[in-house]
Scaffold this active site. Sequence first.
Site, PDB file in Angstrom:
ATOM      1  N   ARG A  74       4.080   3.478   2.065  1.00 42.48           N
ATOM      2  CA  ARG A  74       3.205   3.559   3.235  1.00 42.48           C
ATOM      3  C   ARG A  74       1.891   4.238   2.912  1.00 42.48           C
ATOM      4  O   ARG A  74       1.829   5.154   2.103  1.00 42.48           O
ATOM      5  CB  ARG A  74       3.902   4.355   4.335  1.00 42.48           C
ATOM      6  N   CYS A 116      -1.191   5.912   5.448  1.00 45.51           N
ATOM      7  CA  CYS A 116      -1.483   6.260   6.839  1.00 45.51           C
ATOM      8  C   CYS A 116      -2.813   7.002   6.859  1.00 45.51           C
ATOM      9  O   CYS A 116      -2.954   8.038   6.198  1.00 45.51           O
ATOM     10  CB  CYS A 116      -0.381   7.126   7.431  1.00 45.51           C
TER      11      CYS A 116
END
Length: 124
Positions: free
Chosen positions: A102, A104
């Site tokens: 991920r 972010c």
Amino acid sequence: MREKIATPKAPAAIGPYAQAVRLNDFLFASGQIPVDPETGEIAGDTIESQTRQVMKNIQAILEAADMTISDVVKTTCFLADMNDFAAFNQIYGETFTHCPARSCVAVREIPKGVLCEVEILAHK
């Protein structure tokens, strides 16, 4: 083989792009914002309500591609305010229990003035 994936269970694209594209065993999904596909309205005004709708939209696209959340290998998450990270992360973690890769980041602005957007890459 390249195939567009579209479902009425997720918001329609608001521009010249597809909800998702499958390329062989990979699915590339456009960023999902918290639009309720039934009403066309933003789902709530809190990071929690908006994150929950984004997760529903992602699941609908995966379902249309005959995939599941566990097939997601990478996400890219955009937040309008990094102060929302903990609340966003709590709901994100309830959905992505298998912990895909991920990124972010906080961004200056997200379409329609929403608080979050998430795009995914999945492999089956």
